[in-house]
Design an enzyme around this catalytic site. Structure first.
Site, PDB file in Angstrom:
ATOM      1  N   ASP A 112      17.619   6.037   2.196  1.00  0.00           N
ATOM      2  CA  ASP A 112      17.346   4.375   2.321  1.00  0.00           C
ATOM      3  C   ASP A 112      18.109   3.378   0.985  1.00  0.00           C
ATOM      4  O   ASP A 112      18.163   2.195   1.032  1.00  0.00           O
ATOM      5  CB  ASP A 112      16.107   3.901   2.280  1.00  0.00           C
ATOM      6  CG  ASP A 112      16.583   4.508   4.097  1.00  0.00           C
ATOM      7  OD1 ASP A 112      16.938   4.535   4.463  1.00  0.00           O
ATOM      8  OD2 ASP A 112      15.002   3.817   4.320  1.00  0.00           O
ATOM      9  N   ASP A 132      -0.482 -12.239  -7.514  1.00  0.00           N
ATOM     10  CA  ASP A 132       0.611 -11.401  -8.218  1.00  0.00           C
ATOM     11  C   ASP A 132       1.476 -11.902  -7.823  1.00  0.00           C
ATOM     12  O   ASP A 132       3.287 -11.834  -8.682  1.00  0.00           O
ATOM     13  CB  ASP A 132       0.514  -9.834  -8.513  1.00  0.00           C
ATOM     14  CG  ASP A 132      -0.470  -9.491  -9.195  1.00  0.00           C
ATOM     15  OD1 ASP A 132      -1.341 -10.002  -9.692  1.00  0.00           O
ATOM     16  OD2 ASP A 132      -0.971  -8.021  -8.870  1.00  0.00           O
ATOM     17  N   SER A 172       3.915  -1.460   2.518  1.00  0.00           N
ATOM     18  CA  SER A 172       2.865  -1.015   1.430  1.00  0.00           C
ATOM     19  C   SER A 172       1.958  -1.751   0.480  1.00  0.00           C
ATOM     20  O   SER A 172       0.653  -1.679   0.310  1.00  0.00           O
ATOM     21  CB  SER A 172       3.480  -0.150   0.682  1.00  0.00           C
ATOM     22  OG  SER A 172       4.214  -1.195  -0.197  1.00  0.00           O
TER      23      SER A 172
END
Length: 267
Positions: free
Chosen positions: A51, A153, A169
């Site tokens: 990928d 973040d 994720s």
């Protein structure tokens, strides 16, 4: 596939891979395909390497919407959400392209514009993160309406196909690529009496535009990711993101839908 006979192979060169490709070139030529050495001459672009290589192939060849992209993994262990074949199945791929019932699958992309100057396309996602050991703050607008002030973040904006990557994720949702939309997911947001965000990912329709205005508190050189590449952009003030008109076309084999791939990869 009668109109598509020019093949361009994109891969990271190595002596071992070069040796593996030689017999594959012979199979392609014997089947009536021509191997071209410039992507501009191709109408089928084959990415070999998983990928990540597929994403680079699309970017390096200019996000062409007039070709078919096909992905081939080099080992069974590689992820293959964009890849239909393994290197050992090349003859099967050629046979399928000639004889099997094929459909063209169209994957949406997003367009990111930085400071009203530079535009970039993304097939998976764009991400904006702090480059310092401190949080980054930005005002978030949906269309022209202020939505929230984010501090944390960073943020990920993903396409439906990209929702299975960095977005997943980070606990974002997996989205059907048939939906014309894009998703915004927070990275370690601060939520307290002083700072408040939605605290979850949200999905915007294809007609929406997302605007991120960076609060200039010393973090004006954030890390901007476009798929699996970092962009060297300084003095970032605003980032506009919307669903692009460009669609990336890939081969869809029978009984190998997007959700078949998701199941095969994660379940």
């Amino acid at each position: 596939m009668e109109q598509r006979r020019n093949l361009y192979f994109y891969y990271h060169p190595s002596e071992e891979l070069e040796q593996q490709l030689m017999p594959l070139y012979d199979i392609a030529r014997e089947s009536g395909f021509e191997i071209v050495h410039h992507s501009s001459d191709a109408n089928i672009i084959i990415a070999i390497g998983g990928d990540g290589t597929f994403l680079q192939a699309v970017r390096k060849t200019g996000f062409r919407d007039d070709v078919l992209y096909t992905g081939i993994t080099t080992s069974e262990e590689q992820s293959g959400l964009y890849c239909d074949f393994n290197l050992d199945q090349f003859d099967e791929m050629i046979d399928s392209m000639q004889h099997a019932p094929l459909e063209v699958r169209r994957f949406p992309t997003i367009e990111m514009n930085v400071n009203h100057e530079s535009s970039f396309l993304c097939l998976n996602e764009m991400s904006l993160r702090s480059s310092l050991i401190k949080t980054i703050a930005m005002d978030v607008y949906i269309d022209d309406t202020y939505f929230e002030t984010f501090r944390g973040d960073g943020l990920i904006v993903s396409t439906p196909t990209g929702s299975t990557g960095y977005n997943k994720s980070s606990r974002g949702a997996v989205v059907d690529p048939k939906l014309p939309c894009f998703q915004v997911t927070e990275l370690a947001s601060l939520n307290s009496n002083r700072y408040r965000t939605l605290g979850s990912s949200f999905i915007l329709g294809g007609e929406r535009e997302l605007t991120l205005k960076i609060i200039q508190d010393g973090n004006d050189y954030p890390i901007i990711g476009a798929d699996n590449e970092a962009l060297p952009v300084r003095n970032v003030e605003t980032v506009h993101v919307r669903l692009a008109e460009t669609r990336i076309k890939t081969v869809k084999l029978k009984d190998n839908s997007y959700w078949d791939r998701v199941k095969r990869t994660f379940l």
